[in-house]
Scaffold this motif. Sequence first.
Motif: not given
Length: 184
Positions: A2-3, A132, A142, A166-169, A171
């Motif tokens: 995860d990030k 990203n 952000d 997977e970027p978050e909404a 990002d």
Amino acid sequence: MDKKALRKLAQMKRHELPPLLKAQFDENIRSQLMKVQEPYQKIGMYISINDEADTRRILQHLLDQGKQIAVPKCVVREGRNTLDFYWIEGLEDCIPSRFELLEPVAQPSRKAALSELELMIVPVVGFDWRKNRIGYGKGYYDSVLDTFPGLKVGLAYTMQRVADFEPEAFDVPLDMIITEQGSL
């Protein structure tokens, strides 16, 4: 991963960079950024801390070229972390604040509108090949990158590249990431 785990891994790698090699990498990054910034007059940029890609020499060089530089101040507005930018004439216009940052003195007459800035140079903790960015996880950048109309450039070392994630909404991918080996 995860990030949060990727962030920790990238920070660890950056922290292990020997000082002499870091200085060489910083010079390579500075040299490449000088070519990219050439057409821009109004630039927003961070003031580096700790083992981040160094921006202090870059900042002074840009000021010496007559560029207008605005640096961020961390603020909380309506319960959301965000940044306000202020024009500076040198590092002496900044004071130490939380997070070990040098931030501009908040003088209303020096406040820069985000729409005035043409180029934004942002810190990067980790990144993937899709540009990203992983930041420090507080959301300050952000909150401004999603509405910033100009060129968004991150500075990082190649070793900070992490596996695609997977970027978050919220990002926002960068337009360019400059490393000591080139840009993507």
